[in-house]
Design a protein around this motif. Sequence first.
Motif, short mmCIF file in Angstrom:
data_model
loop_
_atom_site.label_atom_id
_atom_site.label_comp_id
_atom_site.label_asym_id
_atom_site.label_seq_id
_atom_site.Cartn_x
_atom_site.Cartn_y
_atom_site.Cartn_z
N ASP A 1 0.83 -1.09 -0.08
CA ASP A 1 -0.07 0.03 0.13
C ASP A 1 0.85 1.12 0.03
N VAL A 2 0.32 2.45 -0.32
CA VAL A 2 1.11 3.77 -0.50
C VAL A 2 0.37 4.74 0.59
N LEU A 3 1.13 5.39 1.26
CA LEU A 3 0.80 6.61 1.84
C LEU A 3 0.61 7.77 1.10
N GLU A 4 -0.05 8.75 1.46
CA GLU A 4 -0.18 10.02 0.95
C GLU A 4 0.98 10.59 1.54
N PRO A 5 1.72 11.60 0.93
CA PRO A 5 2.75 12.23 1.50
C PRO A 5 2.64 13.12 2.67
N VAL A 6 1.25 13.35 2.74
CA VAL A 6 0.73 14.28 4.00
C VAL A 6 0.09 13.57 5.04
N ALA A 7 0.27 12.23 4.89
CA ALA A 7 -0.78 11.34 5.74
C ALA A 7 -0.44 11.70 7.39
N LEU A 8 1.05 11.48 7.83
CA LEU A 8 1.28 11.50 9.08
C LEU A 8 0.99 13.08 9.63
N GLU A 9 1.17 14.06 8.61
CA GLU A 9 0.96 15.55 8.82
C GLU A 9 -0.57 15.49 9.29
N ARG A 10 -1.50 14.91 8.43
CA ARG A 10 -2.90 15.07 8.72
C ARG A 10 -3.38 14.49 10.03
N ILE A 11 -2.64 13.37 10.29
CA ILE A 11 -3.12 12.66 11.57
C ILE A 11 -2.64 13.67 12.98
N VAL A 12 -1.30 14.25 12.64
CA VAL A 12 -0.80 15.18 13.75
C VAL A 12 -2.08 16.30 13.76
N GLU A 13 -2.60 16.91 12.71
CA GLU A 13 -3.33 18.20 12.86
C GLU A 13 -4.56 17.65 13.39
N CYS A 14 -5.01 16.37 13.11
CA CYS A 14 -6.40 15.96 13.69
C CYS A 14 -6.13 15.80 15.10
N LEU A 15 -4.92 15.11 15.83
CA LEU A 15 -4.91 15.39 17.19
C LEU A 15 -4.62 16.57 17.88
N ALA A 16 -4.02 17.53 17.40
CA ALA A 16 -4.00 18.83 17.79
C ALA A 16 -5.19 19.54 17.54
N ALA A 17 -6.15 19.11 17.01
CA ALA A 17 -7.45 20.10 17.11
C ALA A 17 -8.36 19.49 18.08
N THR A 18 -8.02 18.44 18.90
CA THR A 18 -8.79 17.78 19.62
C THR A 18 -8.60 18.60 21.17
N ASP A 19 -9.75 18.56 21.86
CA ASP A 19 -9.40 19.34 23.28
C ASP A 19 -8.41 18.56 24.13
#
Length: 551
Positions: free
Chosen positions: A95-113
């Motif tokens: 399988d292949v990850l999008e280049p921003v995959a981990l970056e998006r996960i970090v952004e999702c985590l940072a957006a939570t309370d």
Amino acid sequence: MSAPTFSVLTAVFDPVPEHLASCLASVDAQTFGHWEHIVVDDCSTDVAVGHVLDAHRDPRRRVVRRRENGGIVAASSDALSAATGEFVVLLDHDDVLEPVALERIVECLAATDDPGDVDLVYSDHDLLRADGRTASPVYKPDFSPERLRNHNYITHLVVVRRESLDAVGGFRAGLDGAQDHDVLLRVSERSGAVLHVPEILLHWRQSPASVSASTGNKPDAYAAGRRAVSEHLERVGLDAEVEPGPFDGVYRIRRRVSGRASVSVIIPTRGSRGRVWGRTRVFVHEAIASMLADPARSVDVDVVLVVDSGSDPVVVRGARELLGDALTVVDYAERFNFSRTINQGVAASSGEYVLLLNDDTELVAPGSVEEMVRLAQQADVGLVGAKLLYADGTLQHGGHVYNDTIDHALRGWPGDHPGPNRLLAVERECSGVTAAAAMLRRDVFDEVGGMSEELPVNYNDVDLSLRVRATGRRVVWTPHACWWHFEAQSFDHPIDASELVTIRRDWSQELSHDPYYNPNLAPGRTDWLERPGRSGAPPYTRLPDGRVVWA
């Protein structure tokens, strides 16, 4: 929050070498740099695999070579043992990850309370075809536990907090092929949050041996999945059997009814007649008779008939002949207000459960009432909806969708169609269900204050659904309870603009964001049509009459 470290876990066994190279390169290309890649070669027989691993050396990549082939669970467990990151990322060897995959996960985590409360994050994905093009995007709902029990709708991309994965025992032996589904179920049982990134972050390759190419490639995986679901239900205290479903990877959960349930069926009626399938009928008599004739009925049922003033006396006489003492009649002599008729009917009922049912219905699936009780008896389920079919066999109701519109999911699709990504073949959470056939416990109905009499004709079931959800309970739709619905033949209610104003006043945020739809899907629609350009598909134009034409 401080930047987390991700441990990408990849078990390798004889992939196409070029596919493995693409997988490794996609990790190397991540725009977020705090990662390590643990690759476990499970005794690949193709020497080219070793050459690819040697060619993609990186200080952050560690290659573990097993001495004997142990299968995906053993190799994944070795990878987990070697991992040091706060989160683990599950990545198949082709399988292949999008280049921003981990970056998006970090952004999702940072957006939570509270990022520290997050146990699991998943994203949307698509398929990577043999010709190198991406296709078939899978735009998923936010976390849907009932749906996850029915099938692994998440699949890829999966990111799990390492501490949480360790706490539930890691990858379990004997569940090869369904190890990810098992992990998702066990981790989701914890109290931590499950987050969804509505963006395609992984491309699932359609390699010749992959399930993405053919579900027949790994038949043992579905037996393992069935075991994973069964053991999950046992752990969470649901008394049920798990059977193979109508499609590979879909499971049929047969819950047992606790005790002797009593159901009061609330049917408002004005005694309307109509012609269906070449025969004139009194709708309410057919609705009652079809339930009484159900050979699979095992719960106690009584009917509360809320009868409009001026209705033909034959309506009550016929109902009495069918039901005897199991009938309660409520006379309704006020101006038409559907919500008020329901509230008066429930007030006169005695059942532990109430089934709200339109008079222009006829039972299709035996055992439908029981199916709804089995879901409604769960403490965290507040409202259960059924599958409804038009007289021509097309789908009328597959749950509500609130997406800059208020409508039924996939209305007009073939009634036996499984829907996009099997969503019509499984029990699943949705934002709302129609009151034409909906069940809830009497205590829940009373707690939320019944149906809003401020909405006499339309959107009262939308309001009820959203008030139930506001208590923290789930609204669940099931395909295993099914009625014909001869809608508009008994009474055609036009939309009153004031009711639309009222529902949008009270629930504007909920009506603009449906957690069980997806922001990548076209606004104002309920058919899972993606927004133009999201997956490389040609752009389309929506005509004023609702039809879609492609450029």
